[in-house]
Design a protein around this motif. Structure first.
Motif, PDB file in Angstrom:
ATOM      1  N   GLN A 223       0.827  -1.205   0.000  1.00  0.00           N
ATOM      2  CA  GLN A 223       0.000   0.000   0.000  1.00  0.00           C
ATOM      3  C   GLN A 223       0.861   1.255   0.000  1.00  0.00           C
ATOM      4  O   GLN A 223       0.582   2.220  -0.718  1.00  0.00           O
ATOM      5  N   ARG A 224       1.918   1.244   0.827  1.00  0.00           N
ATOM      6  CA  ARG A 224       2.793   2.407   0.910  1.00  0.00           C
ATOM      7  C   ARG A 224       3.502   2.650  -0.427  1.00  0.00           C
ATOM      8  O   ARG A 224       3.587   3.771  -0.912  1.00  0.00           O
ATOM      9  N   LEU A 225       4.018   1.560  -1.041  1.00  0.00           N
ATOM     10  CA  LEU A 225       4.708   1.692  -2.315  1.00  0.00           C
ATOM     11  C   LEU A 225       3.750   2.171  -3.404  1.00  0.00           C
ATOM     12  O   LEU A 225       4.088   3.053  -4.202  1.00  0.00           O
ATOM     13  N   GLY A 226       2.548   1.596  -3.434  1.00  0.00           N
ATOM     14  CA  GLY A 226       1.564   2.020  -4.423  1.00  0.00           C
ATOM     15  C   GLY A 226       1.232   3.491  -4.293  1.00  0.00           C
ATOM     16  O   GLY A 226       1.102   4.211  -5.286  1.00  0.00           O
ATOM     17  N   GLY A 227       1.121   3.974  -3.047  1.00  0.00           N
ATOM     18  CA  GLY A 227       0.824   5.378  -2.814  1.00  0.00           C
ATOM     19  C   GLY A 227       1.951   6.293  -3.270  1.00  0.00           C
ATOM     20  O   GLY A 227       1.710   7.335  -3.886  1.00  0.00           O
ATOM     21  N   VAL A 228       3.189   5.894  -2.980  1.00  0.00           N
ATOM     22  CA  VAL A 228       4.349   6.692  -3.388  1.00  0.00           C
ATOM     23  C   VAL A 228       4.428   6.786  -4.912  1.00  0.00           C
ATOM     24  O   VAL A 228       4.616   7.866  -5.482  1.00  0.00           O
ATOM     25  N   LEU A 229       4.259   5.652  -5.585  1.00  0.00           N
ATOM     26  CA  LEU A 229       4.337   5.644  -7.047  1.00  0.00           C
ATOM     27  C   LEU A 229       3.194   6.427  -7.676  1.00  0.00           C
ATOM     28  O   LEU A 229       3.378   7.119  -8.685  1.00  0.00           O
ATOM     29  N   ALA A 230       2.002   6.320  -7.083  1.00  0.00           N
ATOM     30  CA  ALA A 230       0.853   7.072  -7.607  1.00  0.00           C
ATOM     31  C   ALA A 230       1.111   8.574  -7.516  1.00  0.00           C
ATOM     32  O   ALA A 230       0.775   9.327  -8.434  1.00  0.00           O
ATOM     33  N   ARG A 231       1.727   9.012  -6.408  1.00  0.00           N
ATOM     34  CA  ARG A 231       2.050  10.441  -6.278  1.00  0.00           C
ATOM     35  C   ARG A 231       3.128  10.856  -7.275  1.00  0.00           C
ATOM     36  O   ARG A 231       3.084  11.953  -7.833  1.00  0.00           O
ATOM     37  N   MET A 232       4.095   9.972  -7.503  1.00  0.00           N
ATOM     38  CA  MET A 232       5.187  10.287  -8.432  1.00  0.00           C
ATOM     39  C   MET A 232       4.681  10.434  -9.861  1.00  0.00           C
ATOM     40  O   MET A 232       5.108  11.334 -10.597  1.00  0.00           O
ATOM     41  N   TYR A 233       3.757   9.549 -10.256  1.00  0.00           N
ATOM     42  CA  TYR A 233       3.322   9.514 -11.650  1.00  0.00           C
ATOM     43  C   TYR A 233       1.952  10.153 -11.882  1.00  0.00           C
ATOM     44  O   TYR A 233       1.521  10.283 -13.020  1.00  0.00           O
ATOM     45  N   GLY A 234       1.286  10.528 -10.799  1.00  0.00           N
ATOM     46  CA  GLY A 234       0.006  11.194 -10.944  1.00  0.00           C
ATOM     47  C   GLY A 234      -1.109  10.298 -11.444  1.00  0.00           C
ATOM     48  O   GLY A 234      -2.122  10.781 -11.954  1.00  0.00           O
ATOM     49  N   ARG A 235      -0.933   8.970 -11.315  1.00  0.00           N
ATOM     50  CA  ARG A 235      -1.956   8.020 -11.766  1.00  0.00           C
ATOM     51  C   ARG A 235      -1.956   6.831 -10.826  1.00  0.00           C
ATOM     52  O   ARG A 235      -0.953   6.517 -10.184  1.00  0.00           O
ATOM     53  N   GLU A 236      -3.108   6.181 -10.736  1.00  0.00           N
ATOM     54  CA  GLU A 236      -3.209   4.984  -9.911  1.00  0.00           C
ATOM     55  C   GLU A 236      -2.292   3.899 -10.452  1.00  0.00           C
ATOM     56  O   GLU A 236      -2.136   3.743 -11.662  1.00  0.00           O
ATOM     57  N   MET A 237      -1.674   3.153  -9.566  1.00  0.00           N
ATOM     58  CA  MET A 237      -0.725   2.111  -9.953  1.00  0.00           C
ATOM     59  C   MET A 237      -1.291   0.733  -9.651  1.00  0.00           C
ATOM     60  O   MET A 237      -1.906   0.513  -8.607  1.00  0.00           O
ATOM     61  N   HIS A 238      -1.056  -0.186 -10.571  1.00  0.00           N
ATOM     62  CA  HIS A 238      -1.316  -1.594 -10.294  1.00  0.00           C
ATOM     63  C   HIS A 238       0.031  -2.279 -10.156  1.00  0.00           C
ATOM     64  O   HIS A 238       0.870  -2.207 -11.056  1.00  0.00           O
TER      65      HIS A 238
END
Length: 271
Positions: free
Chosen positions: A217-232
């Motif tokens: 969850q933490r990694l997904g949140g960090v990546l989503a903030r970095m790329y501005g899109r939801e991550m799978h």
């Protein structure tokens, strides 16, 4: 695809989305029929050239497609294909690629309606890892002397009852009609198409040990903030990374593994 084909594909995607927004439309049946049209166009080179000939009027091409397909597939499929051939295509092959994409997307819509899209994405990724690690399986599926029926039977034996039916349909279609792609390449394309259903980016995460739910969850949140899109997150475990994680998003790699830091230190010492 580029130029006219890119625009034609975008229009076809919009028509498919509008059609499948209606839950009364059987998305799985639509997928099967579009796959049958893909096989027809792939096999009949002269037909697809006629249907993409820029010298012919769009309406005339649509009427030809409707005459050929009516009674063979449902009205929704006829309408979709007729709309596609009205468009201009840069290359006749692009029409086949687009029809195949619509078939796969329709199956993913069926999974999404059933609340199983995440499951299908994960199964496609995991099966890709199985294929990558099995030279015997790759050889069997690449064997040109083996029939499509035999390859389909092999894949159904591996997946039947163990995966979502949508996953099985997608993989069997890919394995029996690869159209010049390796199974790994095809599976990667299917994973990206599945992610696009939710406008998400796929991040392939490799770690030495499985990540906890909190770490994911933490990694997904960090990546989503970095790329501005939801991550799978597609998760892979590889003890050789020694620690930390490596993240691949498209062609970009974010490597935070101990192995990478050791390699970098060795490069500096050697330099």
């Amino acid at each position: 695809m580029n130029g006219a084909s890119r625009e034609a594909l975008a229009a076809a995607r919009e028509r498919l989305d509008a059609l499948t927004d209606n839950t009364s439309v059987d998305a799985a049946k639509l997928a099967d029929e579009l796959a049958a049209v893909t096989a027809l166009l792939d096999r009949e080179v002269s037909l697809r050239r006629v249907l993409t000939d820029p010298a012919q009027a769009g309406e005339a091409k649509a009427e030809l497609a409707a005459r050929l397909l009516s009674g063979q597939v449902g009205g929704e499929t006829v309408d979709l294909v007729s709309g596609m051939v009205r468009s201009r295509w840069s290359q006749s092959r692009d029409l086949v690629d687009a029809t195949e994409e619509l078939a796969n997307t329709a199956d993913l819509v069926a999974a999404q309606r059933a609340g199983a899209l995440d499951e299908v994405e994960d199964e496609l990724f995991r099966f890709g890892r199985i294929v990558a690690s099995s030279s015997d399986l790759r050889a069997a599926l690449a064997d040109r002397s083996a029939t499509a029926s035999a390859k389909g039977g092999l894949l159904r034996g591996l997946l039947g009852g163990k995966t979502n039916p949508v996953t099985e349909r997608l993989v069997v279609r890919l394995g029996t009609a690869p159209r010049g792609r390796s199974l790994e390449q095809g599976l990667d394309s299917l994973s990206k198409l599945a992610a696009a259903r939710r406008d998400r980016v796929v991040a392939v995460v490799t770690s030495a040990v499985p990540l906890s739910d909190q770490q994911k969850q933490r990694l997904g949140g960090v990546l989503a903030r970095m790329y501005g899109r939801e991550m799978h997150l597609n998760l892979d475990v590889d003890p050789e990374v020694l620690g930390g994680i490596s993240v691949r998003i498209g062609d970009e790699v974010i490597d935070g593994t101990i192995a990478d830091r050791i390699a970098e230190a060795q490069r500096r010492i050697g330099g």
